[in-house]
Design a protein around this motif. Structure first.
Motif, PDB file in Angstrom:
ATOM      1  N   LEU A  32       0.804  -1.225   0.000  1.00  0.00           N
ATOM      2  CA  LEU A  32       0.000   0.000   0.000  1.00  0.00           C
ATOM      3  C   LEU A  32       0.838   1.277   0.000  1.00  0.00           C
TER       4      LEU A  32
ATOM      5  N   ILE B 145       0.391   4.278  -2.768  1.00  0.00           N
ATOM      6  CA  ILE B 145      -0.084   5.610  -2.388  1.00  0.00           C
ATOM      7  C   ILE B 145       1.069   6.621  -2.392  1.00  0.00           C
TER       8      ILE B 145
ATOM      9  N   TYR C 166       4.103   6.630  -0.881  1.00  0.00           N
ATOM     10  CA  TYR C 166       4.928   6.884   0.300  1.00  0.00           C
ATOM     11  C   TYR C 166       6.105   5.911   0.301  1.00  0.00           C
TER      12      TYR C 166
ATOM     13  N   MET D 287       3.330   7.298   7.569  1.00  0.00           N
ATOM     14  CA  MET D 287       2.055   6.705   7.139  1.00  0.00           C
ATOM     15  C   MET D 287       2.228   5.231   6.737  1.00  0.00           C
TER      16      MET D 287
ATOM     17  N   GLU E 154       3.689   2.953   8.397  1.00  0.00           N
ATOM     18  CA  GLU E 154       3.846   2.085   9.556  1.00  0.00           C
ATOM     19  C   GLU E 154       2.904   0.877   9.501  1.00  0.00           C
ATOM     20  N   GLY E 155       3.497  -0.302   9.619  1.00  0.00           N
ATOM     21  CA  GLY E 155       2.707  -1.532   9.655  1.00  0.00           C
ATOM     22  C   GLY E 155       2.262  -2.046   8.295  1.00  0.00           C
ATOM     23  N   GLU E 156       2.497  -1.284   7.242  1.00  0.00           N
ATOM     24  CA  GLU E 156       1.958  -1.644   5.923  1.00  0.00           C
ATOM     25  C   GLU E 156       3.023  -2.151   4.955  1.00  0.00           C
TER      26      GLU E 156
ATOM     27  N   LYS F 176       3.147  -5.726   3.016  1.00  0.00           N
ATOM     28  CA  LYS F 176       2.020  -6.553   3.459  1.00  0.00           C
ATOM     29  C   LYS F 176       1.154  -7.076   2.303  1.00  0.00           C
ATOM     30  N   VAL F 177       0.568  -6.206   1.526  1.00  0.00           N
ATOM     31  CA  VAL F 177      -0.323  -6.712   0.471  1.00  0.00           C
ATOM     32  C   VAL F 177       0.390  -6.824  -0.869  1.00  0.00           C
TER      33      VAL F 177
ATOM     34  N   GLY G  80      -9.878   3.045  -3.341  1.00  0.00           N
ATOM     35  CA  GLY G  80      -9.340   3.880  -2.268  1.00  0.00           C
ATOM     36  C   GLY G  80      -7.860   4.212  -2.304  1.00  0.00           C
ATOM     37  N   THR G  81      -7.102   3.746  -3.324  1.00  0.00           N
ATOM     38  CA  THR G  81      -5.685   4.120  -3.320  1.00  0.00           C
ATOM     39  C   THR G  81      -5.421   5.260  -4.311  1.00  0.00           C
ATOM     40  N   TYR G  82      -6.067   6.373  -4.042  1.00  0.00           N
ATOM     41  CA  TYR G  82      -5.855   7.582  -4.839  1.00  0.00           C
ATOM     42  C   TYR G  82      -4.780   8.433  -4.169  1.00  0.00           C
ATOM     43  N   ILE G  83      -4.236   9.378  -4.900  1.00  0.00           N
ATOM     44  CA  ILE G  83      -3.372  10.397  -4.284  1.00  0.00           C
ATOM     45  C   ILE G  83      -3.905  11.783  -4.668  1.00  0.00           C
TER      46      ILE G  83
END
Lengths: 564, 312, 131
Positions: free
Chosen positions: A124, A128, A130, A136, A138-140, A143-144, A213-216
């Protein structure tokens, strides 16, 4: 398709049949028995299904103008004349997780297993814009999908994979230009020139606003980035599919089959409009547009959906946009089986669901297919479950026989009638969206989101009331032990990536980075094509976060409309 | 520590809890409000109202950010309708104000109308007082401009900002004649859209027709909240209106009206509670309805009797 | 009248899949709760600030990206630090069974996995909210 006399005969027969059936029903009722096992019969998307379909249902459909021949307008029966008799669809499993090193190993494994194309899943933060060391993220991280922060990661990701021999699909949207630039740069390092590259970037921002939902960035600069890619690739990377206009996520978010077709094609219309407005000739880019659909469990409705989508798009391109080349009118699409149809309960059942969905995609004429793994409602898929998913495609391809002839379900009264019905409903939606000012406006007003959410909530209520049966979930449940052997991503990937960024930054040419970012900023403020400056920044190892950061600065960020 | 004292000190947990108590009509809330009353009256109350889709939340978000830049603190109360059937509500205004959550000088509270028939509930008024007593310089009250709430907002706020946008169909018809007389400022948001100029002209024409204007001629401000355009100017105008209110004596007048309204409402509420309490106590509905239905009694005598018994 | 139950429905992290969050928000509304929906991409800090200001009874987080192990415990921890640990924290999404004990250990009251009917969290909230 039938002469009047024949139709009259059929009609008479049907009346007779219905009369007899009514009598049987009365008899059963007199004995206190129900003639039917439920009150109403509907498709997976909730549309009424009749007991019987006959030639009367398709009497109004003109074979030559509406169905036609494969490889010919309006392409209802497929985009190639011989479909899978030439070669099978591309079996392309979406994969990627953790670091570039681990994903690279998975890709090599999949290619060894007979997969014919790569499909890259990004994490993610990458999607997005980053970097892995951004708060932002953190934890991601990892992952996917795989974490890609700069060209350095991309070099590792495709290490030992010759990019002129493999076609690569990348699920990347808002920062698609950046990841495409990384890819082109890796290819050049391998000695492969851009015109030899084949593959796809998803690059479909509208469905990000509407469903994923993954817009910028806000719509206007986002559409510019997209048309810049169209233009750049038409000149430099002609074998690249510059966009994959996606209904997949719209369906995952809860839409019906007709909505999936309608909203996807409405997005497609918006992209074509934008490109024409940007001064491109429709036939220079339209042939590189591709689509991406979902395959759900209602086999025949799904087949009809794919056929309807092809027919509508052909008409849109020819009649609305005046495309001249046949290729511009062809809707070529990738399919993924429906993630939201999988259950966490009795996950082995998902293998069967995926098999049905595979049949739907193949009989619907897909160009490539990803089959979901049985454990995806639980976690990222393991290697074993990915193999079963791939084998499912191979069994359908080699053993089922459905790939031996073109569009095998054509002419089915039911399938043709369904195809027509989905087409009609989709046109009605497209008309409504046109009235709202097009897909961009319809999304800005929350119209599309609301339609999808209403359908999703309706579906949930039906499942909970038991009106809709999901085997193993709300019927035929068993007590289950928790599943074992799920894939876990190493939680230290974030730290590892952060360290890689720090090392890379220490080695790169800081002045070149600064210059490239300054040039990008200036270009973004103007209206020249951004691809060349992004490519330049990529080559001097600007990170994805730095490049997107500059664009965020100039373009601002999108804030979604509240629709509930 | 004592909740009232914590509220005075601006403790957000305490402020939030006291608002909840007020919403649930807990007796401690009334006691606390009684104690806090002397601390109220310092905040400047701004009502923002407009039809759904006019971009009120985004506009509020941008206004708050601009006011924060000027060093002032802001409380925001966002009121959304509750479902009349289940009493539930989805309150989504925070989505547009996400990055304000972490600002120490901002407090945002979403409230459902909870059966106050579309108007502002007593709890909303209590919440305003609590934020006022907690020391916020500005308190924004954002409501959907339909039904009773847009009239209520004018009775509640010092300055009322009416938001409209192009393209909502019968542009001006959506803004009732009533609100034209009470809006202190008119905003045409999404001013980059087709038809914005038409809305401005129509608003101007309706203002010209308005006979009841005092010395303040309501300005029409164009904004594009999503890109912050026109926001600085709008804050200037809002402050200008505040100065006008203060210097003309209108502020005192409005606040006096508000207090008298409020007291009247409190009295009515108390009396209503007392009467309904009495009626249920004497099983009124069961005992007398049949007699009235069968014309042995009439509604008027019964009303006289109940009112006399309760009030006298 | 019983005090109204207020629930914050939040999407922590970068995950954009909000079908579940929106369906549950609607179901909570239809169950008579007041639902404060935060929208996408909320940091734990933002979620906690919203939970405090809204004085919700329940913080419900939906997460499909696999970041639950980091983000959910962080929300619980921050609530505690801010003196607002009276709130019921629940989670939902694609969360492997193996991870649930650690989340509960960290203070997440319950975790609802895919396929759970909306009535289950609704009943859970009604039973567990400290009123």
């Amino acid at each position: 398709m039938y002469d009047k006399e024949k139709l009259a005969q059929i009609n008479q027969g049907l009346t007779e049949y219905e009369k007899n059936w009514e009598k049987s029903k009365e008899k059963l009722a007199a004995k206190g028995k129900r003639a039917e096992r439920k009150e109403s019969f509907v498709t997976g998307s909730g549309f009424p299904v009749k007991q019987l379909y006959t030639p009367l249902d398709i009497a109004d459909i003109d074979y030559t103008t509406e169905i036609g021949f494969p490889g010919q307008y309006p392409f209802t029966r497929g985009v190639q004349p011989n479909m899978y008799r030439g070669r099978f669809w591309t079996m392309r499993q979406y994969a990627g997780f953790s670091t570039a090193e681990e994903s690279n190993a998975r890709y090599k494994y999949l290619l060894e297993q007979g997969q014919t194309g790569l499909s890259v899943a990004f994490d993610l933060p990458t999607q997005i814009g980053y970097d892995s060391d951004h708060p932002m993220s953190e934890g991601e991280v990892g992952k996917v999908g795989v974490a890609i922060d700069s060209l350095a990661d991309m070099e590792i990701l495709f290490n030992g994979i010759p990019l002129d021999k493999v076609s690569t699909s990348m699920t990347i949207n808002a920062p698609a230009s950046v990841l495409l630039a990384f890819y082109i740069a890796v290819a050049e390092k391998q000695g492969v020139s851009p015109d030899k590259l084949t593959g796809t970037i998803q690059n479909d921002i509208l469905k990000e606003y509407a469903a994923r939902g993954t817009y910028i960035f806000p719509p206007t600069p986002s559409m510019r980035l997209i048309t810049d890619i169209f233009e750049y690739c038409s000149q430099n990377v002609p074998g690249w599919n510059t966009i994959s206009i996606s209904g997949y996520h719209i369906r995952e978010a809860g839409s019906t089959a007709s909505q999936e077709v309608a909203f996807t094609l409405a997005d497609g219309i918006a992209y074509v409009d934008a490109a024409i407005k940007a001064g491109l000739d429709v036939d220079t880019f339209a042939g590189r547009l591709s689509f991406f659909f979902n395959a759900h469990n209602d086999l025949l409705e799904e087949v009809a959906k794919f056929r309807a989508a092809r027919r509508i798009w052909a008409k849109v391109m020819k009649e609305r946009f005046g495309a001249k080349k046949e290729r511009s009118m062809m809707l070529r699409f990738h399919t993924q089986t429906g993630g939201s149809t999988l259950t966490a309960q009795q996950p082995d059942n998902n293998i069967v669901r995926v098999a049905i969905q595979t049949l739907a995609a193949v009989m619907g004429g897909t160009q490539s297919l990803h089959t979901n793994s049985k454990d995806e409602a639980l976690a990222l898929p393991t290697e074993d479950s990915v193999r079963i998913a791939l084998r499912t495609q191979q069994i359908v391809a080699y053993e089922s026989g459905v790939a031996e002839t073109v569009d095998p379900l054509a002419g089915s009264y039911y399938v043709e009638a369904l195809t027509k019905r989905i087409e009609d409903e989709a046109w009605a939606y497209i008309k409504k969206i046109d009235e709202l000012g097009g897909a961009v406006k319809a999304i800005e007003q929350g119209y599309i989101q609301k339609e999808i959410q209403d359908a999703a909530y309706e579906y949930q209520k039906e499942v909970e009331s038991g009106k809709r049966v999901v085997v193993g979930m709300n019927k035929f449940q068993i007590k289950e032990a928790p599943p074992e052997g799920l894939l876990k991503v190493d939680p230290t990937v974030g730290d590892l990536q952060a360290k890689k960024i720090a090392d890379m930054k220490a080695k790169r040419d800081g002045n070149a980075v600064q210059t490239a970012l300054d040039e990008l900023r200036e270009a973004a403020k103007g209206d020249t094509n951004l691809m060349p400056v992004i490519l330049k920044a990529a080559k001097v190892y600007c990170t994805e976060g730095e490049i997107c950061g500059v664009l965020r600065e100039v373009f601002g960020e999108y804030t979604p409309i509240q629709v509930l | 520590m004592d909740l009232v004292q914590q509220v005075r000190e601006g403790n957000k947990v305490a402020i939030a809890r006291l608002i909840t108590k007020a919403e649930n009509e807990a007796p401690e809330a009334t006691a606390a409000l009684r104690e806090l009353y002397p601390d109220t009256g310092r905040a400047y109350l701004i009502g923002i109202t407009g039809p759904p889709g006019s971009g009120k939340s985004t506009l509020t978000d941008k206004l708050v950010k601009e006011i924060r830049k000027r060093g002032k603190t802001v409380g925001v109360i966002a009121v959304d309708p509750s479902s009349p059937f289940t009493g539930g509500a989805i309150l989504g205004d925070r989505i547009r104000m996400s990055d304000l959550s972490l600002d120490d000088g901002v407090f945002i509270r979403s409230m459902g109308t909870r059966g106050s028939l579309g108007g502002l509930s007593k709890a909303t008024h209590d919440a305003i007082k609590i934020l006022d007593a907690a020391g916020f310089d500005y308190v924004f009250i954002e409501t959907v401009g339909v039904g009773q709430s847009e009239v209520d907002i004018v009775k509640t706020a010092d300055t009322t900002v009416v938001v409209s946008v192009p393209g909502l169909g019968d542009d001006i018809q959506a803004i009732k004649a009533g609100i034209m007389e009470i809006g202190d400022l008119f905003v045409v948001n999404k001013a980059d859209k087709d038809g914005a100029e038409k809305v401005v002209i129509e608003l101007g024409q309706m203002l010209e027709l308005n006979q009841n204007m005092g010395d303040w001629y309501p300005p029409i401000v164009k904004t594009i909240a999503s890109t912050n355009e026109g926001i600085v100017g709008l804050v200037d105008k809002i402050n200008e209106h505040l100065n006008y209110l203060a210097n003309s004596g209108e502020l005192i007048k409005r606040r006096k009206e508000r207090i008298s309204n409020e007291i009247l409402n409190l009295i009515l509420k108390r009396v209503t509670t007392k009467i309904t309490g009495k009626l249920s106590e004497e099983n009124f509905w069961e005992n007398e309805l049949d007699e009235i239905l069968n014309k042995l009694k009439n509604p008027y005598d019964v009303t006289d009797r109940v009112v006399d018994e309760v009030l006298l | 009248m019983a005090d109204k139950i207020r629930v914050l429905v939040a999407k922590p992290g970068l995950d954009g899949h909000d079908r579940g969050a929106k369906v549950i928000a609607r179901a909570f509304r239809d169950a008579g709760f007041e639902v404060i929906y935060t929208g996408l991409r909320q940091t734990p800090e933002q979620i906690v600030a919203a939970a405090i200001q809204e004085d919700v009874d329940v913080v419900a987080m939906s997460l499909l990206s696999g970041a639950h192990g980091t983000l959910m415990p962080k929300v619980v921890k921050l609530l505690k630090e801010k003196g607002a640990d009276d709130k019921l924290v629940i989670g939902g999404g694609v969360i492997p069974d193996d991870d649930i004990p650690a989340l509960k250990e960290a203070g997440v009251a319950e975790v609802f996995t895919p396929g759970t009917p909306t009535s289950v969290p609704i009943e859970f909230i009604k039973t567990h909210v400290k009123k």
